[in-house]
Design a protein around this motif. Sequence first.
Motif, short mmCIF file in Angstrom:
data_model
loop_
_atom_site.label_atom_id
_atom_site.label_comp_id
_atom_site.label_asym_id
_atom_site.label_seq_id
_atom_site.Cartn_x
_atom_site.Cartn_y
_atom_site.Cartn_z
N THR B 234 1.06 -1.19 -0.08
CA THR B 234 -0.14 -0.02 -0.07
C THR B 234 0.77 1.25 0.14
OG1 THR B 234 -1.69 -1.24 1.18
CG2 THR B 234 -1.92 1.16 1.40
N TYR B 235 1.00 1.88 -0.94
CA TYR B 235 2.03 2.84 -1.35
C TYR B 235 1.65 4.13 -2.17
CZ TYR B 235 6.95 4.32 -2.31
OH TYR B 235 8.23 5.03 -2.39
N ALA B 240 -1.27 7.62 1.30
CA ALA B 240 -2.28 9.08 1.58
C ALA B 240 -3.38 8.71 1.83
CB ALA B 240 -1.79 9.99 0.17
N PHE B 241 -4.13 7.83 1.20
CA PHE B 241 -5.57 7.59 1.23
C PHE B 241 -5.56 6.92 2.86
CE2 PHE B 241 -8.76 4.21 1.62
CZ PHE B 241 -10.07 4.98 1.29
N VAL B 242 -4.72 5.94 3.28
CA VAL B 242 -4.79 5.56 4.46
C VAL B 242 -4.40 6.64 5.58
CG1 VAL B 242 -3.89 3.80 6.03
CG2 VAL B 242 -4.10 3.13 3.80
N MET B 243 -3.80 7.72 5.31
CA MET B 243 -3.46 8.68 6.00
C MET B 243 -4.39 9.55 6.45
SD MET B 243 -0.31 11.47 5.35
CE MET B 243 -1.31 12.65 4.36
N ALA B 262 5.75 8.91 0.96
CA ALA B 262 5.03 10.28 1.20
C ALA B 262 5.43 11.51 0.43
CB ALA B 262 5.25 10.44 2.69
N GLY B 263 6.15 11.43 -0.51
CA GLY B 263 6.89 12.31 -1.45
C GLY B 263 6.21 11.92 -2.92
N MET B 264 5.62 13.33 -3.23
CA MET B 264 5.05 13.07 -4.40
C MET B 264 6.19 13.45 -5.43
SD MET B 264 2.56 16.23 -6.20
CE MET B 264 1.10 16.02 -4.99
N PRO B 282 7.00 16.79 -0.16
CA PRO B 282 6.85 15.84 1.22
C PRO B 282 5.29 16.01 1.70
CG PRO B 282 8.32 17.92 2.00
CD PRO B 282 8.00 17.98 0.61
N THR B 283 4.77 15.18 2.24
CA THR B 283 3.69 15.00 2.80
C THR B 283 3.34 14.60 4.30
OG1 THR B 283 2.79 12.97 1.98
CG2 THR B 283 2.08 15.07 0.59
N TYR B 284 2.64 15.10 5.07
CA TYR B 284 2.62 14.83 6.52
C TYR B 284 1.30 14.33 7.00
CZ TYR B 284 6.92 17.62 5.92
OH TYR B 284 8.17 17.96 5.42
#
Lengths: 256, 325
Positions: B234-235, B240-243, B262-264, B282-284
């Motif tokens: 799951t990548y 991001a969906f899980v996040m 997590a990096g676009m 980066p996403t958080y």
Amino acid sequence: MLAPMLSVMAQERESATMFGVSGVTQWDTYLSNERYHGGGLTVASQISRPTHWMQRRLYVQHLTQGNLAIAEPRSDKHKTINGFFHWQVGWQYHLLGVRSEELGVRSEKWELNVGGGVQTRLGFVYNTLGGNNPASARVAVNLIAMGQVRRHFNLWHKPFTAALQADVPLTGLFFTPDYGQSYYEIFSLGHGKHNVQMVNPFRAFQANVMLTLDCRLKARTALRVGYQGQFMQSHANGLKTQDFYNNVLIGFVRYM
Amino acid sequence: MAAVLGSCVTEDEFSNTPQGNFDALWEIVDEHYCFFGDKAAEYGLDWRECRNRYSEMLLPKMTGEQLFEVCGKMLDELRDGHVNLVAPFNTARYWDWHENYPVNFSDSLQRVYLGTDYRLTCGIKYCILPDNIGYLYVPSFEGSVGSGNLDAIFTYLRLCDGLIVDVRNNEGGLLTMAQDLAASFINEKTTVGYIAHKTGKAHDAFSAPEPVKLTPSKGMRWQKPVAVLTNRRTYSAANAFVMYMKDLPKVTVVGDRTGGGAGMPYNNELPNGWKVRFSACPTYDVHMQSTENGIEPDQHCDMLAPDFAKGEDTIIEMARELLNK
């Protein structure tokens, strides 16, 4: 004092429709570090007419132009598809118009027009590399300085007009993403910061240069051939772009 | 005037030689990659040292395959599944994020649950399990799913007591599709994470993280308990969906830790035309924690061999048990 020297020919309304082929250099470090070279097509309409202001020495000129081009890097592995719509309106003061008789040379005449106007550009560059940075938008609104030199002369018993015009953005606003900003952030999430930048000719000089030769075929029709250089570039947010179009033009001019 | 005429935007180009391509690759990553700080803190990555070490392997007359091997090994140092070097003959990749872990997914077992008369729209497979639990399998976020499609799905499943959203082996795609699906599980505008981007070449030049806010779907919205199934594959957009989902009420994440990503990713290219992909934005999560190395599930569960032998998916069974409580 200059009024008697005003060119008779220059008081006509001119409407030129031009088609051309382009040699293109495209570079956008948001998309790729590589420069792309290729070709394309352009179509342009240039309308110039005198106004009633300043003893009809003030001319208004509209230039509407579309460009479409495909370019490749030196590896030939990828492509960019570039499209531009360019529109500008400018007012030029007929500063100098020397009648041939006054120079003692029959049928020759020089004109010098200077002025300014507003230029808008809307376009895109799509790169087949894909990813989350597949394309870049080009949106700009500029205040421009305009200068034009024209010479009328006879050759082989036909009247010709040669013209050289240069338009240079002095200041303006243009759109650019931030250095590593995604269009997803800008348009899907609405995170728009640092995306509107000032045009700075000392940092990224731009110009639109057009050299044309008109040969009158009939009283109100002329054949036009010419060269146009559209040199657009930017350096903002750590990103560099260049869109250079060298166009060979052919078209017709209608005098009304 | 001289200043104006001299203000042409220029930059030196790298040569199309092994050294030039190597330098171009190193510089593209050096100036655009977004996780240098995290990787340095995690395992001491020193990108400049990598350059020195791998450039010693370059030879002026080396073949493309040899150069590809050197470049691919240098990129492996980033330990990032979003980093690839794509040549006509091979793709360099780092897949340890799932290859070193249990698979925790079997399409053969999934067939037992889905049967053959499952529904299918926009690549999403769905059905109602015998205990009145809805099962939704999203294999990818490539493409898009319309509100009409989601309405059709949730209308069909509306009488179920709970819902399983299975994003195992979903390696991502479009964040917008992940958001569209997650928007069916919220009732008010919700901050589900943060995103930033680089503002310059320096490794620490980042914009202030800005919130990722989801707007509730205008169509049918799911109000009952949900189990989101995850595994190491799951990548990216699925991560991001899980996040987005993990902190929502009535949502339980079941399975293995996600793979992260997590990096676009952005793309660039080398002088020889090889494509380079790298993490750029980066996403958080909502707690401002990076999910680059994955998201831990609420209920950790691995598929067990005895269950497999019985024709049961341990992770689906655990989710059913949770939803039936």
